[in-house]
Every structure is written in structure tokens, then in C-alpha cells.
Scaffold this motif. Structure first.
Motif, short mmCIF file in Angstrom:
data_model
loop_
_atom_site.label_atom_id
_atom_site.label_comp_id
_atom_site.label_asym_id
_atom_site.label_seq_id
_atom_site.Cartn_x
_atom_site.Cartn_y
_atom_site.Cartn_z
N GLN A 137 0.81 -1.22 0.00
CA GLN A 137 0.00 0.00 0.00
C GLN A 137 0.84 1.27 0.00
OE1 GLN A 137 0.06 -2.36 2.31
NE2 GLN A 137 -0.13 -1.58 4.40
N THR A 138 2.17 1.14 -0.10
CA THR A 138 3.05 2.31 -0.11
C THR A 138 2.81 3.13 -1.38
OG1 THR A 138 4.73 1.12 1.14
CG2 THR A 138 5.44 3.10 -0.02
N GLU A 139 2.32 4.34 -1.22
CA GLU A 139 1.97 5.20 -2.35
C GLU A 139 3.09 6.22 -2.59
OE1 GLU A 139 -1.84 6.83 -1.50
OE2 GLU A 139 -2.80 4.87 -1.34
N LEU A 140 4.26 5.72 -2.87
CA LEU A 140 5.42 6.55 -3.15
C LEU A 140 5.66 6.54 -4.65
CD1 LEU A 140 7.89 8.11 -1.97
CD2 LEU A 140 9.09 5.91 -1.91
N ARG A 141 5.89 7.72 -5.22
CA ARG A 141 6.10 7.79 -6.67
C ARG A 141 7.29 6.94 -7.08
NH1 ARG A 141 7.40 13.17 -10.42
NH2 ARG A 141 7.59 12.01 -12.39
N HIS A 142 7.10 6.20 -8.16
CA HIS A 142 8.19 5.41 -8.69
C HIS A 142 9.24 6.33 -9.31
CE1 HIS A 142 5.69 1.44 -9.14
NE2 HIS A 142 5.66 1.95 -7.93
N GLY A 143 10.49 6.05 -8.98
CA GLY A 143 11.55 6.88 -9.52
C GLY A 143 12.83 6.74 -8.73
N ILE A 144 13.71 7.72 -8.90
CA ILE A 144 15.06 7.68 -8.33
C ILE A 144 15.18 8.77 -7.27
CG2 ILE A 144 17.51 7.68 -8.84
CD1 ILE A 144 15.85 5.47 -10.27
N TYR A 145 15.77 8.41 -6.11
CA TYR A 145 15.85 9.31 -4.97
C TYR A 145 17.27 9.38 -4.42
CZ TYR A 145 10.74 8.86 -4.78
OH TYR A 145 9.40 8.88 -5.09
N ALA A 146 17.63 10.56 -3.93
CA ALA A 146 18.84 10.70 -3.11
C ALA A 146 18.44 10.33 -1.69
CB ALA A 146 19.35 12.13 -3.16
N VAL A 147 19.20 9.42 -1.07
CA VAL A 147 18.77 8.85 0.21
C VAL A 147 19.93 8.76 1.19
CG1 VAL A 147 17.01 7.46 -0.97
CG2 VAL A 147 19.22 6.43 -0.41
N ARG A 148 19.56 8.53 2.42
CA ARG A 148 20.52 8.17 3.47
C ARG A 148 20.05 6.84 4.05
NH1 ARG A 148 22.81 13.04 6.50
NH2 ARG A 148 24.19 12.97 4.69
N PHE A 149 20.96 5.89 4.12
CA PHE A 149 20.66 4.51 4.50
C PHE A 149 21.22 4.27 5.90
CE2 PHE A 149 21.47 -0.02 4.64
CZ PHE A 149 20.49 -0.61 3.84
N ARG A 150 20.36 3.82 6.82
CA ARG A 150 20.81 3.55 8.19
C ARG A 150 20.76 2.07 8.48
NH1 ARG A 150 17.19 6.04 11.07
NH2 ARG A 150 16.14 4.20 11.91
N SER A 178 16.34 3.46 -6.12
CA SER A 178 15.27 3.35 -7.11
C SER A 178 14.09 2.66 -6.46
CB SER A 178 15.75 2.52 -8.31
OG SER A 178 14.64 2.15 -9.14
N PHE A 179 12.91 3.27 -6.59
CA PHE A 179 11.70 2.60 -6.14
C PHE A 179 10.79 2.41 -7.34
CE2 PHE A 179 7.27 2.73 -4.50
CZ PHE A 179 7.31 1.51 -3.82
N GLY A 180 10.44 1.16 -7.62
CA GLY A 180 9.56 0.91 -8.75
C GLY A 180 9.68 -0.51 -9.26
N ARG A 181 9.31 -0.67 -10.53
CA ARG A 181 9.20 -2.01 -11.13
C ARG A 181 10.37 -2.35 -12.05
NH1 ARG A 181 4.14 -4.02 -10.18
NH2 ARG A 181 2.56 -2.51 -9.51
N ARG A 182 11.38 -1.50 -12.17
CA ARG A 182 12.57 -1.78 -12.96
C ARG A 182 12.20 -2.09 -14.42
NH1 ARG A 182 11.71 -4.01 -8.66
NH2 ARG A 182 11.08 -5.99 -9.56
N PRO A 183 11.60 -1.11 -15.14
CA PRO A 183 11.05 -1.40 -16.47
C PRO A 183 12.08 -1.85 -17.50
CG PRO A 183 11.14 0.97 -16.06
CD PRO A 183 11.43 0.30 -14.76
N THR A 184 13.35 -1.48 -17.32
CA THR A 184 14.35 -1.88 -18.32
C THR A 184 14.66 -3.37 -18.24
OG1 THR A 184 15.33 0.33 -18.20
CG2 THR A 184 16.67 -1.41 -19.19
N ALA A 244 7.18 -6.88 -8.90
CA ALA A 244 6.55 -6.08 -7.85
C ALA A 244 7.45 -4.90 -7.51
CB ALA A 244 6.32 -6.94 -6.61
N PRO A 245 6.86 -3.77 -7.08
CA PRO A 245 7.68 -2.61 -6.71
C PRO A 245 8.71 -2.98 -5.65
CG PRO A 245 5.38 -2.00 -6.83
CD PRO A 245 5.43 -3.49 -6.95
N LEU A 246 9.92 -2.46 -5.82
CA LEU A 246 11.02 -2.78 -4.92
C LEU A 246 11.84 -1.52 -4.71
CD1 LEU A 246 12.25 -5.41 -3.62
CD2 LEU A 246 13.82 -5.47 -5.57
#
Length: 332
Positions: A221-234, A246-252, A258-260
Motif C-alpha cells: 500500500q506504499t503510495e510513493l512515486r516510482h523513480g530515483i531518490y537521493a537517500v541516506r541509509f541507516r 530506485s523505487f519501482g518495477r525496474r522497467p528496463t 513487484a515494486p522494490l
């Protein structure tokens, strides 16, 4: 500030030492700046009176009970909400079960069963539009009357608006995240939006391309736009690493998957499988694109890395909450 907040599964489980406290009531999904305008007075009153500061919230989200067919994109699952409330300074959060029977309590029974007998409160703090009991029959006016009759104080807090005069709400923040407006969402939250999940194994295609990723499956149910983000990983031990995700379905390479959430950690080489980690979103770089082959995909990934590094090099904490969520630890 308490060393670790107590998560209490129901009002019946409240320890005697926490009775007589100040209780803030609400769902508080996101613990955003609007919620903080309700929560802070509860902390202030508790400190003034020398009594415990508690939050009463409900699990599951009421909409899951009344509209189970409509998934709820929760900004902060219960464990993350508790962590934020702990950072604010609360001693306990009561996560009372929300059922149709509980929702059907008459307003006067809610006051007696929950506030008086269950929590033994000395003061309650809520938003100005708080309704409770069957058919939302309890109102701010009836709550104030109940307080006078039962000897507890009542503080009602007006709606909190942002610098532009618009009310800050969880639904507004969800809408912004769905559009990829993570920087604007952070301004309303008071901290960078963060997700948490276990790192799982993948097809390891990123590793063969020179961009190994930590893969995390987010709730459907995560309604986050699919795309590329600058992030900090903890990581679980608190260590921080900047990265691009990258959050999405990896179209290439796998457009039917499933979204990942796939995060490439800068300057990192190690095994993260099985760790429960958190990813804070600092900026939206671009939407998801299907490339004509792997070579143009890799070229774009290199540009994404450069842009993310530049964006993250100048970030500063938005608040004490942001300092704890997205800045605590030693950056990579």
C-alpha cells in the motif's frame, strides 16, 4: 527523556506507575508538525505537574477496520511511531486495539472506561476537532464537560498550518509522497520521510553493472512515486551511508515485477542480507524510465549517483527528530 518508550498493548495493561498522567489522544500517523503541536502541550503539562506523559493511539488504523477494501498507506507503522514519540520525550504509548465494538462505545462509556478507569488521567490533550464514541457522538464540548465532572483537565489544540497557511495533515503528506515531492513532505513532517524493511536477496544484476544494491520490499500500500531518490541509509547498528535509490518495477530489466526499493550505497562493500535497515528520502531526482538496453541505463545511473552525491553533500537536519532519524551515526 526516557531511555526507551514503553509500548503498551491496551489500556488494561497500563502499569500503576503510569496512571495519573497527561495523555495525548490521536492516531498520529506520521507524527508530523501538526501532531507535534498537540503532543508538545502534553509534554509541557506533564513536566509542569510532575506526572507521566503518555500517548493513546489505536491499532490497527481505524480505516483498516471500517474500509478494509481500501489499503492504508501508513506514514509510520506502530514501531516507527513509537520511536518518534520516544524522541519527543514520551514515557509510553498505549496502542489500544481498535475494533467495531470499541468504536461503538457510547461517548460517556469511552470517558469512563478508557480515560478514567483505564488510564486514570489527570489531563487530556487533543486536537480541536476530536470526536469519540459511537457515531462520533463525543465532541470537544462533551469532553470538557466530562473533564469537569471527573476531575481531569482538558486542552484542545487548534489546527496547525504551515508557513503558507495550509493545514498540515497526514493525507496531504501522503499526496505529496505520491507525487515524489519528498522535500516538501519533509517540511511538513519536520524530518525526512523514512521507510524500514529487511534487506533481501535479488537477481544481483546491479552488482554485475557496478551498482550493487540493498533490496527492500515495502508494504504493497506504499503510495510513493516510482523513480530515483537521493537517500541516506541507516543500518541496524546506527551507521549511516549516503546513497541513491530506485523505487519501482525496474522497467528496463523486469517491468512486470513487484515494486522494490533498491539502494546503491556510496563507498560501501559488505553484506547486508537479513538486516532490517531504514532509508530516509532527501530528494526526488527523476521518474522511472525504460531504457533501450543496459548501456544507457548504466550511463544514467552514473549521472544519478553524481546528482545524489551533490544533493546530499549540503543537507542539514530539519529538527531534533530529523537529527535522530536521518543524521544519527557516522556518515559514510
Amino acid at each position: 527523556m526516557p531511555s526507551e518508550i514503553r509500548r503498551i498493548p491496551a489500556i488494561e495493561s497500563l502499569p500503576a506507575a503510569l496512571r495519573g498522567g497527561v495523555v495525548a489522544i490521536g492516531n498520529f500517523d506520521g507524527v508530523h508538525r501538526g501532531h507535534q503541536s498537540v503532543l508538545q502541550p502534553a509534554l509541557d503539562i506533564a513536566a509542569r505537574d510532575g506526572v507521566p506523559a503518555l500517548v493513546l493511539t489505536f491499532e490497527p488504523h481505524p480505516r483498516q477496520v471500517f474500509r478494509p477494501d481500501v489499503p492504508v498507506f501508513r506514514l509510520t507503522p506502530a514501531h516507527m511511531k513509537a520511536r518518534l514519540l520516544e524522541a519527543l520525550g514520551f514515557e509510553a504509548v498505549v496502542e489500544h486495539p481498535f475494533t467495531r465494538a470499541f468504536a461503538g462505545l457510547e461517548p460517556q462509556d469511552f470517558v469512563k472506561t478508557v480515560l478514567v478507569d483505564g488510564l486514570g488521567i489527570s489531563h487530556v490533550v487533543t486536537g480541536f476537532d476530536f470526536h469519540y464514541g459511537r457515531n462520533r457522538g463525543g465532541t470537544p464540548a462533551t469532553l470538557a464537560e466530562a473533564g469537569r465532572a471527573n476531575g481531569f483537565g482538558v486542552t484542545l489544540v487548534e489546527a496547525f498550518s504551515d508557513e503558507g497557511g495550509a493545514v498540515v495533515s497526514s493525507s496531504r503528506i501522503r499526496g505529496l509522497l505520491g507525487e515524489g515531492e519528498v522535500a516538501e513532505a519533509a517540511g511538513l513532517l519536520g524530518y525526512r520521510f523514512t521507510v524500514e524493511a529487511e534487506v533481501t536477496g535479488g537477481k544481483k544484476l546491479g552488482r554485475t553493472l557496478g551498482f550493487p544494491t540493498a533490496n527492500m520490499a515495502l508494504p504493497p500500500q506504499t503510495e510513493l512515486r516510482h523513480g530515483i531518490y537521493a537517500v541516506r541509509f541507516r543500518r541496524a547498528d546506527g551507521r549511516l551511508h549516503d546513497g541513491v535509490a530506485s523505487f519501482g518495477r525496474r522497467p528496463t530489466v523486469d517491468e512486470d515485477g513487484a515494486p522494490l526499493l533498491e539502494t546503491f550505497l556510496f563507498d560501501f562493500d559488505g553484506d547486508l542480507y537479513g538486516e532490517t535497515c531504514a532509508v530516509s528520502l532527501f530528494g526526488f531526482l527523476r521518474g522511472e524510465v525504460k531504457f533501450d538496453g543496459l548501456d544507457p541505463l548504466v550511463a544514467q545511473m552514473k549521472r544519478d549517483e553524481e546528482e545524489a552525491r551533490a544533493l546530499l553533500s549540503g543537507v542539514r537536519p530539519l529538527s531534533a527528530l530529523d537529527l535522530g532519524i536521518a543524521f544519527k551515526g557516522a556518515a559514510a
